[in-house]
Design a protein around this motif. Structure first.
Motif, PDB file in Angstrom:
ATOM      1  N   SER A 217       1.588 -87.389  39.096  1.00 45.24           N
ATOM      2  CA  SER A 217       1.382 -88.605  39.872  1.00 45.24           C
ATOM      3  C   SER A 217       1.484 -88.323  41.359  1.00 45.24           C
ATOM      4  O   SER A 217       2.058 -87.332  41.800  1.00 45.24           O
ATOM      5  CB  SER A 217       2.433 -89.650  39.470  1.00 45.24           C
ATOM      6  N   ASP A 218       0.934 -89.234  42.167  1.00 48.31           N
ATOM      7  CA  ASP A 218       0.912 -89.046  43.616  1.00 48.31           C
ATOM      8  C   ASP A 218       2.299 -89.041  44.225  1.00 48.31           C
ATOM      9  O   ASP A 218       2.541 -88.406  45.244  1.00 48.31           O
ATOM     10  CB  ASP A 218       0.074 -90.150  44.282  1.00 48.31           C
ATOM     11  N   ASP A 219       3.247 -89.752  43.592  1.00 47.67           N
ATOM     12  CA  ASP A 219       4.568 -89.868  44.194  1.00 47.67           C
ATOM     13  C   ASP A 219       5.595 -88.959  43.536  1.00 47.67           C
ATOM     14  O   ASP A 219       6.784 -89.060  43.800  1.00 47.67           O
ATOM     15  CB  ASP A 219       5.070 -91.313  44.127  1.00 47.67           C
TER      16      ASP A 219
ATOM     17  N   THR B 114      13.102 -76.725  49.286  1.00 46.18           N
ATOM     18  CA  THR B 114      12.361 -75.841  48.394  1.00 46.18           C
ATOM     19  C   THR B 114      11.608 -76.698  47.384  1.00 46.18           C
ATOM     20  O   THR B 114      11.888 -77.893  47.230  1.00 46.18           O
ATOM     21  CB  THR B 114      13.281 -74.848  47.673  1.00 46.18           C
ATOM     22  N   PHE B 115      10.678 -76.078  46.694  1.00 45.74           N
ATOM     23  CA  PHE B 115       9.756 -76.800  45.833  1.00 45.74           C
ATOM     24  C   PHE B 115       9.797 -76.232  44.423  1.00 45.74           C
ATOM     25  O   PHE B 115       9.927 -75.020  44.231  1.00 45.74           O
ATOM     26  CB  PHE B 115       8.351 -76.731  46.418  1.00 45.74           C
ATOM     27  N   VAL B 116       9.693 -77.117  43.467  1.00 47.79           N
ATOM     28  CA  VAL B 116       9.834 -76.741  42.067  1.00 47.79           C
ATOM     29  C   VAL B 116       8.669 -77.309  41.279  1.00 47.79           C
ATOM     30  O   VAL B 116       8.276 -78.473  41.478  1.00 47.79           O
ATOM     31  CB  VAL B 116      11.159 -77.263  41.473  1.00 47.79           C
ATOM     32  N   LEU B 117       8.112 -76.499  40.385  1.00 46.54           N
ATOM     33  CA  LEU B 117       7.091 -76.999  39.475  1.00 46.54           C
ATOM     34  C   LEU B 117       7.476 -76.660  38.049  1.00 46.54           C
ATOM     35  O   LEU B 117       8.228 -75.729  37.785  1.00 46.54           O
ATOM     36  CB  LEU B 117       5.706 -76.432  39.807  1.00 46.54           C
ATOM     37  N   VAL B 118       6.951 -77.444  37.138  1.00 48.90           N
ATOM     38  CA  VAL B 118       7.010 -77.143  35.709  1.00 48.90           C
ATOM     39  C   VAL B 118       5.594 -77.209  35.181  1.00 48.90           C
ATOM     40  O   VAL B 118       4.858 -78.160  35.456  1.00 48.90           O
ATOM     41  CB  VAL B 118       7.929 -78.125  34.955  1.00 48.90           C
ATOM     42  N   THR B 119       5.184 -76.176  34.440  1.00 45.04           N
ATOM     43  CA  THR B 119       3.817 -76.084  33.966  1.00 45.04           C
ATOM     44  C   THR B 119       3.597 -76.974  32.743  1.00 45.04           C
ATOM     45  O   THR B 119       4.541 -77.455  32.110  1.00 45.04           O
ATOM     46  CB  THR B 119       3.483 -74.639  33.569  1.00 45.04           C
TER      47      THR B 119
ATOM     48  N   ASP C  15       8.180 -73.972  25.829  1.00 40.46           N
ATOM     49  CA  ASP C  15       7.070 -73.102  26.250  1.00 40.46           C
ATOM     50  C   ASP C  15       6.458 -73.532  27.583  1.00 40.46           C
ATOM     51  O   ASP C  15       5.268 -73.406  27.814  1.00 40.46           O
ATOM     52  CB  ASP C  15       5.989 -73.043  25.175  1.00 40.46           C
ATOM     53  N   ARG C  16       7.321 -74.043  28.463  1.00 41.50           N
ATOM     54  CA  ARG C  16       6.908 -74.345  29.829  1.00 41.50           C
ATOM     55  C   ARG C  16       7.659 -73.414  30.786  1.00 41.50           C
ATOM     56  O   ARG C  16       8.790 -73.009  30.504  1.00 41.50           O
ATOM     57  CB  ARG C  16       7.212 -75.796  30.213  1.00 41.50           C
ATOM     58  N   LEU C  17       7.039 -73.124  31.895  1.00 36.75           N
ATOM     59  CA  LEU C  17       7.664 -72.291  32.917  1.00 36.75           C
ATOM     60  C   LEU C  17       8.047 -73.156  34.101  1.00 36.75           C
ATOM     61  O   LEU C  17       7.212 -73.888  34.637  1.00 36.75           O
ATOM     62  CB  LEU C  17       6.693 -71.189  33.363  1.00 36.75           C
TER      63      LEU C  17
ATOM     64  N   GLY D 294      -3.061 -66.504  32.820  1.00 37.84           N
ATOM     65  CA  GLY D 294      -4.305 -67.184  33.137  1.00 37.84           C
ATOM     66  C   GLY D 294      -4.077 -68.340  34.088  1.00 37.84           C
ATOM     67  O   GLY D 294      -3.085 -68.381  34.830  1.00 37.84           O
ATOM     68  N   LYS D 295      -4.968 -69.298  34.059  1.00 37.59           N
ATOM     69  CA  LYS D 295      -4.837 -70.452  34.940  1.00 37.59           C
ATOM     70  C   LYS D 295      -3.687 -71.328  34.473  1.00 37.59           C
ATOM     71  O   LYS D 295      -3.613 -71.720  33.302  1.00 37.59           O
ATOM     72  CB  LYS D 295      -6.127 -71.265  34.968  1.00 37.59           C
ATOM     73  N   VAL D 296      -2.781 -71.623  35.383  1.00 36.10           N
ATOM     74  CA  VAL D 296      -1.595 -72.411  35.063  1.00 36.10           C
ATOM     75  C   VAL D 296      -1.809 -73.846  35.529  1.00 36.10           C
ATOM     76  O   VAL D 296      -2.101 -74.090  36.706  1.00 36.10           O
ATOM     77  CB  VAL D 296      -0.341 -71.808  35.736  1.00 36.10           C
ATOM     78  N   GLU D 297      -1.666 -74.778  34.613  1.00 36.06           N
ATOM     79  CA  GLU D 297      -1.763 -76.198  34.953  1.00 36.06           C
ATOM     80  C   GLU D 297      -0.367 -76.745  35.243  1.00 36.06           C
ATOM     81  O   GLU D 297       0.577 -76.498  34.506  1.00 36.06           O
ATOM     82  CB  GLU D 297      -2.390 -76.981  33.797  1.00 36.06           C
ATOM     83  N   ILE D 298      -0.256 -77.468  36.348  1.00 32.84           N
ATOM     84  CA  ILE D 298       1.038 -78.012  36.773  1.00 32.84           C
ATOM     85  C   ILE D 298       1.226 -79.404  36.188  1.00 32.84           C
ATOM     86  O   ILE D 298       0.410 -80.304  36.392  1.00 32.84           O
ATOM     87  CB  ILE D 298       1.109 -78.068  38.311  1.00 32.84           C
ATOM     88  N   ALA D 299       2.316 -79.574  35.465  1.00 35.78           N
ATOM     89  CA  ALA D 299       2.633 -80.883  34.888  1.00 35.78           C
ATOM     90  C   ALA D 299       3.541 -81.696  35.795  1.00 35.78           C
ATOM     91  O   ALA D 299       3.404 -82.917  35.888  1.00 35.78           O
ATOM     92  CB  ALA D 299       3.294 -80.702  33.522  1.00 35.78           C
ATOM     93  N   HIS D 300       4.482 -81.027  36.465  1.00 31.33           N
ATOM     94  CA  HIS D 300       5.454 -81.706  37.325  1.00 31.33           C
ATOM     95  C   HIS D 300       5.671 -80.875  38.577  1.00 31.33           C
ATOM     96  O   HIS D 300       5.703 -79.641  38.514  1.00 31.33           O
ATOM     97  CB  HIS D 300       6.795 -81.892  36.606  1.00 31.33           C
TER      98      HIS D 300
END
Length: 465
Positions: A2-4, A257-262, A295-297, A329-335
């Motif tokens: 989401s945008d926010d 700092t910035f955090v993502l979950v795939t 199984d998320r990074l 491969g290509k990683v899609e960002i969920a969060h």
């Protein structure tokens, strides 16, 4: 995404346990202790004070753990942000051993709280692997020996073992911290708030402290709709104390700092990342990661000394993953989200009584989960039991962080050192590949070398000799 979401807790918010919304304070209140800030440190203070039978109120401008306490990487590590060698140089070996022991006590506090109270959704996973991207095995051995001198439970992992667990040819040796672990930090904070309330603490959300008169025996804390009077007040925050206590806020450097979950990555993730503990492959803000949700990074990095939108950083974080694990491969960002911590100039926490009845628990940047627990417990014991253990942090005084210039310098150092780090890592890879080529050529020459007639006529016993 989401945008926010860069303004929320991302994966943590999506997987948080249920927790109540707490009321605003709208009536005057008299307590023994008033805690300003419902992050990890403030909640620990509140719980420990309430368990000792004193009355305590927590004032939180937002919601429980809305800032760094509920947005961090979830790594529960021993030690501090400052390197142990620098601590020893500053305070001496015996003092450094005591400080390290306190850091371990903070780690144990988090572990015991989770296990003893069976906090839901925290999901601790053991181990932390601090990986080197240069071939510095001798340095790692020396580092481990120094850490053992001060009481750390650590071991060196050779390159082969590291690469067996983390399929990354850029990795060399590592230091493995057995007793470290990683958790869901927001669920831990929410559980800690519930434990504090169970012990008798009162937590008020959406209740900022807007002014304070700390001169008298009874401190007066003004909120938008009420007045709190307390014998002791604890500032359990950092950069967000700016409007209330600018002198304190100026002693910490805001580091975002910035955090993502795939999105789920499937079996390939476990083929490339077999180690289930926490992993860091730098001493800086980049590349701290772990597996979450099976199984998320989860991946964090890309420091900024200002409030940048996390969506601007997404491409860089994804590139960091691709550089280290191209087979994903290509990683899609969920969060995707950001978190801002407060880092002191000396990289050590600020813990203790700064004026009579005025206490500080702040500056936990980089090792927040263990040191906020440690700091909260020491402050509570200092207030209720007059315990003086917090004075072990006295050599690390309140130091101005440099304001805007300090931020600019910090960002410049971060950006300026990355190319040098990258060059050293590439040189290490080049040398390793060159050595492998030399070994291959040598093996080929030996294989192609003809056996002399004299050697061929030797008896087996002679050849063996």
């Amino acid at each position: 995404m989401s945008d926010d979401e860069s303004m929320a807790g991302g994966w943590y918010e999506a997987t948080r346990v249920a927790s109540p919304e707490r009321e605003r304070l709208n009536f005057d209140l008299d307590v023994d202790v008033c805690v300003i800030g419902a992050g990890l440190a403030g909640l620990t203070v509140a719980r420990e004070v309430a368990q000792r039978g004193w009355s305590v109120a927590v004032l939180e401008a937002g919601r429980v753990a809305w800032a760094a306490s509920g947005r961090n990487t979830g790594f529960v590590l021993p030690g501090f942000g400052e390197h142990i060698d620098d601590i020893v140089e500053r305070v001496g070996l015996d003092h450094a051993k005591q400080l390290w022991g306190l850091s371990e006590r903070g780690l144990d506090y988090v572990r015991f709280t989770i296990e003893d109270t069976r906090l839901p959704g925290v999901d601790p996973v053991p181990g932390w692997l601090h990986v080197s991207k240069t071939d510095n095995g001798a340095e790692l051995v020396a580092q481990v020996e120094r850490l053992r001198w001060i009481g750390a439970d650590v071991e060196v992992w050779p390159t082969a073992r590291v690469r067996e667990q983390l399929n990354n040819p850029r990795y060399f040796g590592a230091v493995h911290f057995h007793r470290a672990f990683h958790i869901h930090p927001l669920n831990y904070a929410l559980g800690l708030a519930a434990l504090a309330e169970k012990a008798g603490a009162r937590i008020f959300e959406q209740t900022p402290a807007v002014a304070i008169d700390a001169a008298g025996v009874r401190k007066r804390i003004v909120t938008p709709n009420a007045l709190v009077r307390a014998g002791h007040v604890v500032f359990a925050g950092n950069v967000h104390l700016g409007a209330l206590m600018p002198r304190l806020a100026a002693t910490v450097l805001p580091v975002t700092t910035f955090v993502l979950v795939t999105e789920p990555l499937g079996p390939v993730l476990h083929e490339l990342v077999r180690y289930r503990g926490a992993v860091s492959d730098t001493n800086r803000a980049d590349n701290h990661y772990r597996i979450v949700g099976d199984d998320r990074l989860q991946w964090s990095g890309r420091m900024r000394a200002w409030q940048a939108d996390a969506r601007w950083i997404a491409r860089g974080l994804a590139a960091d993953i691709r550089r280290n694990f191209p087979d994903l491969g290509k990683v899609e960002i969920a969060h995707l989200w950001r978190g801002t911590l407060g880092r002191t100039v000396h990289r050590m926490p600020q813990i203790g009584e700064i004026e009579r009845g005025v206490w500080l628990a702040s500056g936990f940047g980089g090792h927040g989960l263990n040191t906020s627990a440690l700091g909260g417990e020491l402050v509570a014991r200092g207030i209720v039991e007059a315990d003086q253990t917090w004075r072990l942090f006295a050599p690390y005084e309140l130091v101005w962080a440099g304001g805007l210039l300090g931020r600019v310098l910090a960002q410049g150092i971060y950006w300026g050192t990355r190319p040098f780090d990258r060059a050293a890592q590439e040189l290490a890879r080049y040398r390793e590949q060159a050595m492998k080529r030399r070994q291959a050529r040598k093996a080929a020459r030996l294989a192609a070398k003809p056996v002399s007639s004299q050697e061929s006529r030797q008896e087996p016993s002679q050849a063996a000799e």
